[in-house]
Scaffold this motif. Structure first.
Motif, PDB file in Angstrom:
ATOM      1  N   ALA A  59      82.903  61.687  30.672  1.00 51.01           N
ATOM      2  CA  ALA A  59      83.631  60.535  30.564  1.00 51.01           C
ATOM      3  C   ALA A  59      84.678  61.423  32.215  1.00 51.01           C
ATOM      4  N   PHE A  60      85.045  62.523  31.451  1.00 48.20           N
ATOM      5  CA  PHE A  60      86.426  63.020  33.257  1.00 48.20           C
ATOM      6  C   PHE A  60      85.151  62.675  34.683  1.00 48.20           C
ATOM      7  N   GLU A  61      84.328  63.449  35.050  1.00 46.40           N
ATOM      8  CA  GLU A  61      84.037  63.525  35.582  1.00 46.40           C
ATOM      9  C   GLU A  61      83.209  62.275  36.520  1.00 46.40           C
ATOM     10  N   SER A  62      82.831  61.078  35.507  1.00 49.05           N
ATOM     11  CA  SER A  62      83.377  59.620  35.933  1.00 49.05           C
ATOM     12  C   SER A  62      84.072  58.645  36.221  1.00 49.05           C
ATOM     13  N   ILE A  63      85.517  59.490  35.609  1.00 47.31           N
ATOM     14  CA  ILE A  63      86.531  58.865  36.426  1.00 47.31           C
ATOM     15  C   ILE A  63      86.816  59.877  37.545  1.00 47.31           C
ATOM     16  N   HIS A  64      86.494  61.369  37.991  1.00 45.84           N
ATOM     17  CA  HIS A  64      87.669  61.450  38.726  1.00 45.84           C
ATOM     18  C   HIS A  64      86.528  62.430  40.193  1.00 45.84           C
ATOM     19  N   GLY A  65      84.846  61.893  39.208  1.00 45.06           N
ATOM     20  CA  GLY A  65      83.990  62.104  41.030  1.00 45.06           C
ATOM     21  C   GLY A  65      84.020  63.665  40.151  1.00 45.06           C
ATOM     22  N   VAL A  66      84.758  64.541  40.270  1.00 42.33           N
ATOM     23  CA  VAL A  66      83.744  66.232  39.602  1.00 42.33           C
ATOM     24  C   VAL A  66      85.036  66.676  38.091  1.00 42.33           C
ATOM     25  N   PRO A  67      84.177  68.544  38.732  1.00 36.83           N
ATOM     26  CA  PRO A  67      84.305  68.787  36.664  1.00 36.83           C
ATOM     27  C   PRO A  67      85.580  68.611  36.535  1.00 36.83           C
ATOM     28  N   PHE A  68      85.918  68.934  35.693  1.00 35.01           N
ATOM     29  CA  PHE A  68      87.275  69.066  34.933  1.00 35.01           C
ATOM     30  C   PHE A  68      87.973  70.544  36.023  1.00 35.01           C
ATOM     31  N   TYR A  69      86.933  71.175  35.521  1.00 33.29           N
ATOM     32  CA  TYR A  69      87.448  72.749  36.326  1.00 33.29           C
ATOM     33  C   TYR A  69      87.583  73.178  37.971  1.00 33.29           C
ATOM     34  N   ASP A  70      86.819  71.533  38.446  1.00 30.99           N
ATOM     35  CA  ASP A  70      87.649  71.763  40.512  1.00 30.99           C
ATOM     36  C   ASP A  70      88.420  71.141  40.009  1.00 30.99           C
ATOM     37  N   HIS A  71      88.358  69.633  39.240  1.00 30.34           N
ATOM     38  CA  HIS A  71      90.001  69.093  39.747  1.00 30.34           C
ATOM     39  C   HIS A  71      91.018  69.928  39.252  1.00 30.34           C
ATOM     40  N   VAL A  72      91.433  70.765  38.627  1.00 28.61           N
ATOM     41  CA  VAL A  72      92.545  71.261  38.222  1.00 28.61           C
ATOM     42  C   VAL A  72      92.364  72.851  38.990  1.00 28.61           C
ATOM     43  N   ALA A  73      91.254  72.973  39.933  1.00 28.95           N
ATOM     44  CA  ALA A  73      91.584  73.787  41.047  1.00 28.95           C
ATOM     45  C   ALA A  73      92.192  72.989  41.937  1.00 28.95           C
ATOM     46  N   ALA A  74      92.479  72.521  42.057  1.00 31.44           N
ATOM     47  CA  ALA A  74      92.773  71.485  43.230  1.00 31.44           C
ATOM     48  C   ALA A  74      93.945  70.848  43.232  1.00 31.44           C
ATOM     49  N   ASP A  75      94.729  71.351  41.976  1.00 30.58           N
ATOM     50  CA  ASP A  75      95.659  70.853  41.531  1.00 30.58           C
ATOM     51  C   ASP A  75      96.449  71.652  39.991  1.00 30.58           C
ATOM     52  N   PRO A  76      97.195  72.228  41.163  1.00 32.74           N
ATOM     53  CA  PRO A  76      98.065  73.578  41.036  1.00 32.74           C
ATOM     54  C   PRO A  76      98.941  73.834  39.597  1.00 32.74           C
TER      55      PRO A  76
END
Length: 365
Positions: free
Chosen positions: A153-170
């Motif tokens: 579900a997360f990837e369908s919203i943000h387009g990237v895996p959760f850990y990649d999203h976290v890495a881009a958002d300090p």
């Protein structure tokens, strides 16, 4: 109880009904059908308990109660919030044992509420707070889409895996890592108490976050040294630099899909494998298998989903994996199959807790 609260309670009792009954609350006839209706409606509103819990954590209500019982008005003044709304939140949480309201409309701490305090070693406030982040709420709201498509579900919203999203958002990364460190600290003593580390001289904590488990292992076993392995942004905030551990640890930035430090007596994998699908788990385990010496051991710590219909942390965590992380909860047999496929032999399973059972494995002959 304040005048406002007394009047509201008197009105409710006198009327004998309310708009709440109109939206589905049972009249309490005691019949099985009425009980089933009440239970289903309560389940459908479960998200409100999460929101209320997050609100109490956000405004540090448990900290404000540390000196003793307080009314909602006193708490509201300390927290800078609306007293009437806060009272209603705390009244709801008190029905679940988080806080307790006395006959004078004062709220008290309970064992559950103690875990929301920031000044205790067992604090889970950060864990509760991060579960109120949009990344979690929005993903849970798309659970039906995950089930329909078989995708995260997360990837369908943000387009990237959760850990990649976290890495881009300090900022989210710091909050998430802090929440996992809090969760880890609560469980680390349970793991250490259930396993005998006396024959181990060295340990590698693979994907160990800020090193909560490794720190506990080393504090309880002064004869041991240890290495913490995780991503650079994570190990940068490690918790190992304490006087008691001086000279006995190293924090190494790395990727457990590629390599892990070799030659240690025991390798720790706590709450790592549940975050990944089987193929990724096999890659992690095979990397560990390459590094581990013939005499070494591997300790895999995760919730083990039991059979039957009883509630269990592993079942809840499994659905969380569907929404946020592209992983899954597993049964004991499923974890054992992964270990065998990656070149290990399972020697025993320690049921430390519902969140942290430990599977010990050694390199297969």
């Amino acid at each position: 109880m304040t005048g406002t609260h007394r009047e509201a309670e008197a009105t409710r009792r006198t009327a004998g009904t309310s708009h709440g009954a109109d939206i589905g609350q049972s009249s309490g006839s005691g019949s099985k059908a009425a009980q089933a209706t009440d239970e289903l409606l309560e389940l459908s509103l479960g998200y409100l308990y999460s929101a209320a819990l997050n609100t109490a954590a956000r405004f540090r209500i448990a900290d404000h109660l540390g000196a003793g019982p307080c009314t909602a008005e006193e708490l509201a003044e300390a927290a800078g919030v609306d007293a009437s709304y806060l009272y209603r939140i705390l009244r709801l949480l008190s029905t679940k044992g988080v806080f307790r309201e006395d006959e004078e409309a004062r709220f008290r701490l309970t064992p559950l509420a103690q875990l929301l305090r920031t000044d205790t070693e067992q604090s889970l406030r950060d864990y509760v707070l991060v579960r109120g982040e949009p990344a979690f709420w929005q993903s849970a709201g798309r659970l039906h889409e995950a089930v329909r498509t078989g995708t995260n579900a997360f990837e369908s919203i943000h387009g990237v895996p959760f850990y990649d999203h976290v890495a881009a958002d300090p900022e989210l990364g710091r909050t998430f890592n802090s929440s996992m460190a809090a969760f880890s600290q609560v469980l680390s003593n349970t793991v250490v108490d259930s396993f005998d580390f006396s024959v181990c001289k060295s340990a590698v904590d693979v994907g160990g976050g800020r090193g909560g488990l490794l720190r506990t292992v080393l504090l309880h076993n002064p004869h041991m040294t240890g290495i913490l392995l995780d991503l650079e942004s994570v190990v940068a905030e490690h918790q190992l630099d304490v006087p008691e551990l001086a000279g006995r640890w190293a924090a190494v930035a790395g990727d457990f899909f590629t390599s892990v430090p070799s030659g240690a007596d025991i390798y720790l994998l706590k709450h790592v494998l549940a975050s990944w699908q089987d193929d990724e788990c096999l890659r992690i385990l095979r990397t560990c298998r390459t590094a581990i010496p013939a005499h070494g051991r591997l300790l895999v710590v995760n919730a083990l989903i039991p059979p039957g219909n009883e509630p269990h942390a592993g079942k809840t965590g499994d659905v969380l994996m569907m929404t946020v992380l592209n992983g899954r909860g597993r049964t004991r047999a499923e974890y054992e199959a992964l270990l065998v496929a990656s070149g290990f032999t399972v020697t025993r399973v320690l049921e430390a807790s519902s969140h942290a059972s430990a599977i010990e494995a050694v390199p297969a002959d």
